[in-house]
Design a protein around this motif. Structure first.
Motif, PDB file in Angstrom:
ATOM      1  N   MET A 242       0.833  -1.199   0.000  1.00 47.03           N
ATOM      2  CA  MET A 242       0.000   0.000   0.000  1.00 47.03           C
ATOM      3  C   MET A 242       0.873   1.256   0.000  1.00 47.03           C
ATOM      4  SD  MET A 242      -2.812   1.151   2.890  1.00 47.03           S
ATOM      5  CE  MET A 242      -4.068  -0.053   2.460  1.00 47.03           C
ATOM      6  N   ASN A 243       0.456   2.259  -0.782  1.00 44.66           N
ATOM      7  CA  ASN A 243       1.106   3.567  -0.736  1.00 44.66           C
ATOM      8  C   ASN A 243       0.674   4.300   0.539  1.00 44.66           C
ATOM      9  OD1 ASN A 243       2.366   3.888  -3.554  1.00 44.66           O
ATOM     10  ND2 ASN A 243       0.267   3.268  -4.035  1.00 44.66           N
ATOM     11  N   LEU A 244       1.619   4.967   1.186  1.00 48.90           N
ATOM     12  CA  LEU A 244       1.327   5.715   2.413  1.00 48.90           C
ATOM     13  C   LEU A 244       1.781   7.158   2.265  1.00 48.90           C
ATOM     14  CD1 LEU A 244       2.460   3.059   5.056  1.00 48.90           C
ATOM     15  CD2 LEU A 244       0.118   3.613   4.378  1.00 48.90           C
ATOM     16  N   LEU A 245       0.908   8.086   2.625  1.00 43.35           N
ATOM     17  CA  LEU A 245       1.190   9.513   2.528  1.00 43.35           C
ATOM     18  C   LEU A 245       0.832  10.198   3.844  1.00 43.35           C
ATOM     19  CD1 LEU A 245      -0.468  10.155  -0.954  1.00 43.35           C
ATOM     20  CD2 LEU A 245       2.001  10.106  -0.509  1.00 43.35           C
ATOM     21  N   ASP A 246       1.738  11.016   4.356  1.00 40.63           N
ATOM     22  CA  ASP A 246       1.435  11.825   5.541  1.00 40.63           C
ATOM     23  C   ASP A 246       0.600  13.024   5.120  1.00 40.63           C
ATOM     24  OD1 ASP A 246       2.884  10.238   7.384  1.00 40.63           O
ATOM     25  OD2 ASP A 246       4.752  11.166   6.719  1.00 40.63           O
ATOM     26  N   ALA A 247      -0.421  13.334   5.909  1.00 42.08           N
ATOM     27  CA  ALA A 247      -1.309  14.446   5.550  1.00 42.08           C
ATOM     28  C   ALA A 247      -1.699  15.247   6.782  1.00 42.08           C
ATOM     29  CB  ALA A 247      -2.566  13.908   4.860  1.00 42.08           C
ATOM     30  N   GLY A 290      -3.593   5.807   3.215  1.00 40.80           N
ATOM     31  CA  GLY A 290      -3.154   4.594   2.549  1.00 40.80           C
ATOM     32  C   GLY A 290      -4.012   4.344   1.320  1.00 40.80           C
ATOM     33  N   ILE A 291      -3.373   4.041   0.196  1.00 36.01           N
ATOM     34  CA  ILE A 291      -4.120   3.733  -1.015  1.00 36.01           C
ATOM     35  C   ILE A 291      -3.409   2.611  -1.764  1.00 36.01           C
ATOM     36  CG2 ILE A 291      -2.961   5.594  -2.309  1.00 36.01           C
ATOM     37  CD1 ILE A 291      -5.614   5.852  -3.927  1.00 36.01           C
ATOM     38  N   ARG A 292      -4.184   1.601  -2.154  1.00 33.39           N
ATOM     39  CA  ARG A 292      -3.622   0.463  -2.869  1.00 33.39           C
ATOM     40  C   ARG A 292      -3.140   0.899  -4.261  1.00 33.39           C
ATOM     41  NH1 ARG A 292      -2.462  -3.426   0.713  1.00 33.39           N
ATOM     42  NH2 ARG A 292      -4.198  -3.843   2.134  1.00 33.39           N
ATOM     43  N   PRO A 293      -2.007   0.353  -4.718  1.00 34.26           N
ATOM     44  CA  PRO A 293      -1.511   0.700  -6.067  1.00 34.26           C
ATOM     45  C   PRO A 293      -2.538   0.421  -7.154  1.00 34.26           C
ATOM     46  CG  PRO A 293       0.199  -0.435  -4.820  1.00 34.26           C
ATOM     47  CD  PRO A 293      -1.049  -0.519  -3.996  1.00 34.26           C
ATOM     48  N   GLN A 294      -3.368  -0.602  -6.958  1.00 35.70           N
ATOM     49  CA  GLN A 294      -4.378  -0.953  -7.962  1.00 35.70           C
ATOM     50  C   GLN A 294      -5.505   0.073  -8.030  1.00 35.70           C
ATOM     51  OE1 GLN A 294      -3.191  -2.885  -5.559  1.00 35.70           O
ATOM     52  NE2 GLN A 294      -2.145  -4.580  -6.565  1.00 35.70           N
ATOM     53  N   LYS A 295      -5.593   0.964  -7.051  1.00 32.21           N
ATOM     54  CA  LYS A 295      -6.658   1.967  -7.015  1.00 32.21           C
ATOM     55  C   LYS A 295      -6.208   3.328  -7.544  1.00 32.21           C
ATOM     56  CE  LYS A 295      -9.738  -0.755  -5.168  1.00 32.21           C
ATOM     57  NZ  LYS A 295     -10.918  -1.185  -5.955  1.00 32.21           N
ATOM     58  N   ILE A 296      -4.978   3.413  -8.056  1.00 31.14           N
ATOM     59  CA  ILE A 296      -4.493   4.674  -8.632  1.00 31.14           C
ATOM     60  C   ILE A 296      -4.582   4.579 -10.153  1.00 31.14           C
ATOM     61  CG2 ILE A 296      -2.512   6.197  -8.918  1.00 31.14           C
ATOM     62  CD1 ILE A 296      -1.539   5.352  -6.183  1.00 31.14           C
TER      63      ILE A 296
END
Length: 369
Positions: A242-247, A290-296
């Motif tokens: 999963m991709n992780l980004l601080d926000a 968090g966002i799955r690579p398949q959802k981008i």
């Protein structure tokens, strides 16, 4: 049914501080269920398996199998069959004799025992080496002999420690299907240890994810991916991860705005949040997206990404890009016309966001689509 209640395992070494390998483990495995213990090295999965088998003492807690308390019984009285990662074959015996050794305490006739050995040997493709000795066969073949010796038995529970780790990928894929069919057709209850997510997904009805001696989540593969219990499970399960980004969390009219910097923001309306999630977001200033690579989506959207790599894997593309100093990976069907160093837009939709607190607790799961 297998019940683990409050299981602890502490290792003591002279002159060294104690090491807690397993902590407060509670888990129930239903009769006929196939369960994977999944985790990285040192997470406690093999210690758990060995405590169930009786080869390690339980520091605290209890283990019951079909209503019998077994944690204080010697291994031979537990009605548990185990395939060891280290094989543990008898060098003076042939492969056939090693497998048949597991049947010596049964009332089977010699002919019936031989027939059962032949069946399991054919299943896992070692029938051509039955008259060989362990020293004359490969590590992968020895592993299959150890597996056959466990599966040939009649037991209440089957424990398999990295059962196919030494096998080449093609054979591993074939045997996974055969072994799952065998376990399911005979209603065999089984627990196996693995660090391979593909193996866990292919064989198990449910997966127990462990880390640091703690059970992080025990669920089906689908639930682990769609509803991870915490940030560790979310980032551990899935390939690519999963991709992780601080926000930063900013209150807005009718909901919240999540800012990941460089002028990139995402709005989440209150209607897309549970009451508890809205309350938690209202009390915090930072989250991890968090966002799955398949959802981008690649090639569309308003998030500019500088391409770092673009890999075509035969049926899908994995595109990695730099987004304001943050790495994002997208998976898409078909080829993508993007060269490293070039720019390509990514589309990140808030409905696909999992949100986690800075302590790793889950605030909100993505919508399932």
């Amino acid at each position: 049914m297998l019940e683990l209640r409050g299981i602890d395992k502490v290792y003591h070494s002279r002159g060294k501080p104690p090491v807690q390998a397993v902590c407060a483990l509670d888990m129930v495995v239903e009769k006929g269920e196939i369960v994977a213990l999944l985790g990285s090295s040192g997470c406690g999965k093999t210690s758990t398996l060995r405590m169930i088998a009786g080869f390690e003492d339980v520091s605290a807690g209890s283990i019951a199998l079909h209503g019998r308390q077994i944690h204080e019984l010697p291994p031979a009285r537990r009605k548990v069959a185990m395939a060891f990662e280290g094989y543990s074959l008898y060098p003076p015996l042939t492969v056939r004799e090693n497998i048949a050794f597991a049947l010596k305490s049964t009332q089977l006739s010699r002919a019936d025992a031989s027939r059962r050995v032949d069946e399991i040997a054919r299943l896992i493709e070692i029938d051509d080496i039955l008259d060989s000795y362990p020293r004359a066969i490969s590590g992968g073949q020895q592993q299959r002999v150890s597996l056959a010796r466990a599966l040939v038995r009649d037991a209440d529970l089957y424990l398999l420690d990295e059962p196919m780790g030494q096998l080449e990928p093609q054979l591993r894929a074939v045997l996974r299907g055969r072994i799952k069919s065998l376990l399911a057709e005979r209603g065999m209850t089984a627990i196996f240890v693995t660090h391979d997510q593909t193996e866990a997904s292919a064989l198990a009805d449910r997966i127990a994810v462990m880390e640091g001696g703690l059970l992080q989540q025990f669920a089906s593969e689908k639930e682990l991916k769609n509803r991870p219990a915490n940030l560790f499970v979310a980032s551990f399960i899935g390939e690519p991860p999963m991709n992780l980004l601080d926000a930063d969390v900013i209150r807005s009219d009718g909901g919240f705005r999540l800012s990941i910097g460089s002028g990139m923001t995402f709005d989440i309306g209150a209607s897309a949040l549970s009451r508890e999630a809205a309350r938690t977001l209202g009390e915090t200033t930072k989250v991890r997206i968090g966002i799955r690579p398949q959802k981008i989506a690649v090639g569309t959207g308003n998030v500019p990404v500088k391409v770092v790599s673009n890999q075509w894997l035969g049926d899908q593309s994995h595109v990695a890009g730099d987004c304001g100093g943050r790495m994002l990976i997208a998976v898409t069907q078909g080829r993508v016309a993007a060269r490293p160093g070039g720019m390509v837009p990514f589309a990140l939709e808030p409905r696909h966001f999992h949100l986690f607190g800075v302590d790793g607790t889950c605030i909100r799961h993505a919508e399932v689509s």
